[in-house]
Design an enzyme around this catalytic site. Structure first.
Site, PDB file in Angstrom:
ATOM      1  CG  HIS A   1     -45.522 -57.944  39.685  1.00 23.77           C
ATOM      2  ND1 HIS A   1     -46.126 -59.121  40.043  1.00 23.77           N
ATOM      3  CD2 HIS A   1     -46.520 -57.125  39.271  1.00 23.77           C
ATOM      4  CE1 HIS A   1     -47.427 -59.027  39.844  1.00 23.77           C
ATOM      5  NE2 HIS A   1     -47.700 -57.825  39.385  1.00 23.77           N
TER       6      HIS A   1
ATOM      7  CB  SER B   1     -16.411 -54.463  55.468  1.00 18.85           C
ATOM      8  OG  SER B   1     -15.576 -55.601  55.416  1.00 18.85           O
TER       9      SER B   1
END
Ligand code: ARG
Length: 459
Positions: free
Chosen positions: A156, A277
């Site tokens: 999980h 970027s």
């Protein structure tokens, strides 16, 4: 360009319709397989006396010349050729004249295209297996280095139990091993020769399909000509396998993306596989993993495209079937590139061992071991589970960690706790004591890696 069917036609094909219906722009990549199949077909026609030795030799010689020309000069992708079969027959006619017309005796493009794609897939299956094994090799090399690295195992996406990083990496090794097995299984079913099925019903001419099977390396001819020209389940099957490979790769990629975030900070991908970027100077993005995750959708789309094309299609050959090739080629190319890219990324990846260890101290991962400890001292597991649950709750309230509790604190919850408890919740001990078959114990992992290296002859 003279059409193959011109006898019955009076009007010329509309220019746009010619462009709309062509397949040469993508099936040209099957030229080798097409010529290879034609040579075998021609040898069979000679052996059966359907064409003479002399004619057959001229045709085969011409086909070799066409092959050489294409290798040297490429293919002129002109829609008036329609497809690769027509292109090659036309080039053969340029070499040997009207005798070229005898090659298509007892054959149809309907069986020819199935043959070409099967021959193509036989080669690509081998390429895929090689690439997958190379990726597995990279996994094993990394796993060997990281046996002693311990990180949280998650369920999980919550901290569950500590595991060796080698164990986590080997999980992918075994997924990819099943993918390889699937490809090998696929090749077994692929191994039937479609040639000689002709248009849909076989032929009145005395062909020998067993002979062409032998020449082309197939186990035997297909059993039903109508099935052969109608079916594309072999294409669906490889597309399903490619989709599974991509889904497995994609899960690995998702972990690389998560793990390279500052929140995890488990892995460093090399600069050589990352990009920056244009606006944010600090960025180093795991694009290779993201793109592979993204391309997975594309390959699944290729599978769905062919499934839907087949659905509701009556027997036997329908031109719809031409729509199988672009998704197939796309999925093969995309998957091969993805496997290669992820191999390169993994090879250069370095793991942040300290950070992984540090995160093992978070999230009470000793809890199962404490419960097992009480079980070993005689407590039923359900009761042990509840007892440890209460201890965890106590730690949360007090802001403490399980390993920091005094023995007196433990004994408040159960008198079965003794001084030996601390040894059971030592990080390395927790990993190594999971010795059940398939567990994360480092001894098991070392043996497993040795076994794999021996099997794959990677020493
Ligand atoms: N381009 C066709 C395909 O990919 C080849 C078979 C063509 N047969 C035909 N009757 N037009 O399916």
């Amino acid at each position: 360009m003279k059409k193959l069917w011109e006898g019955r036609f009076q009007g010329k094909t509309h220019k746009f319709i010619e462009e709309y219906t062509e397949s040469i722009s993508f099936d040209h990549r099957l030229y080798r397989e097409d010529i290879e199949g034609s040579i075998a077909h021609c040898q069979m026609l000679m052996k059966q006396g359907i064409i003479s030795e002399e004619e057959g030799k001229k045709i085969i010689d011409g086909l070799h010349q066409v092959m050489e020309d294409i290798k040297k000069n490429g293919i002129d992708i002109d829609p008036s050729y329609e497809d690769i079969h027509t292109y090659i027959e036309n080039k053969l006619r340029e070499k040997i004249g009207d005798l070229a017309g005898k090659l298509h005796t007892a054959r149809s493009r309907n069986d020819q295209i199935v043959l070409d794609v099967k021959l193509y897939l036989r080669k690509e299956a081998k390429n895929l297996i090689d690439l997958m094994e190379n990726l597995q090799y990279t996994i094993i090399k990394q796993a060997e280095k990281e046996i002693n690295t311990i990180l949280p195992g998650f369920t999980h996406l919550q901290h569950a139990q500590p595991v060796s990083l080698a164990f986590h990496l080997l999980a992918y090794y075994f997924m990819f091993e099943r993918d390889i097995e699937r490809i090998k299984d696929f090749v077994k079913r692929l191994n039937e020769n479609p040639l000689g099925s002709c248009a849909l019903a076989g032929t009145t001419l005395p062909i020998d399909r067993f002979y062409t099977s032998k020449l082309l390396g197939f186990k035997k001819p297909t059993e039903n000509a109508m099935d052969t020209v109608s079916s594309r389940d072999f294409i669906i099957e490889i597309l399903a396998i490619l989709s599974i490979i991509m889904v497995n790769l994609s899960r690995f990629c998702e972990e690389l993306v998560l793990w390279s975030s500052p929140e995890f900070d488990f892995v460093n991908l090399p600069d050589t596989v990352c990009t920056g970027s244009s606006i944010m100077p600090q960025k180093k993005n795991p694009d290779v993993a993201e793109l592979t995750r993204g391309k997975t959708g594309r390959v699944i789309g290729d599978l769905v495209a062919v499934l839907v094309t087949l659905k509701g299609l009556p027997l036997s050959y329908n031109r719809d079937l031409q729509e199988d090739k672009e998704p197939l080629f796309d999925a093969i190319d995309t998957t091969k590139n993805a496997i290669k890219a992820i191999s390169i990324a993994l090879e250069g990846a370095s793991f942040n061992r300290e950070r992984m260890k540090e995160m093992c101290l978070v999230g009470f991962m000793e809890a199962t071991d404490l419960a097992d400890y009480l079980v070993k001292k005689g407590m039923p597991f359900r009761e042990a589970h509840e007892t440890v649950g209460k201890i965890v709750q106590y730690c949360i309230e007090k802001g403490k960690k399980l390993r920091d509790l005094e023995i007196g604190e433990y004994r408040r919850f159960s008198t079965l706790f003794g001084d030996d408890v601390y040894q059971y919740i030592d990080l390395e001990y927790m990993v190594d004591s999971r010795r059940s078959y398939g567990g994360t114990s480092r001894k098991l992992l070392k043996d497993q890696i040795e076994k794999i290296k021996k099997q794959k002859r990677w020493n």
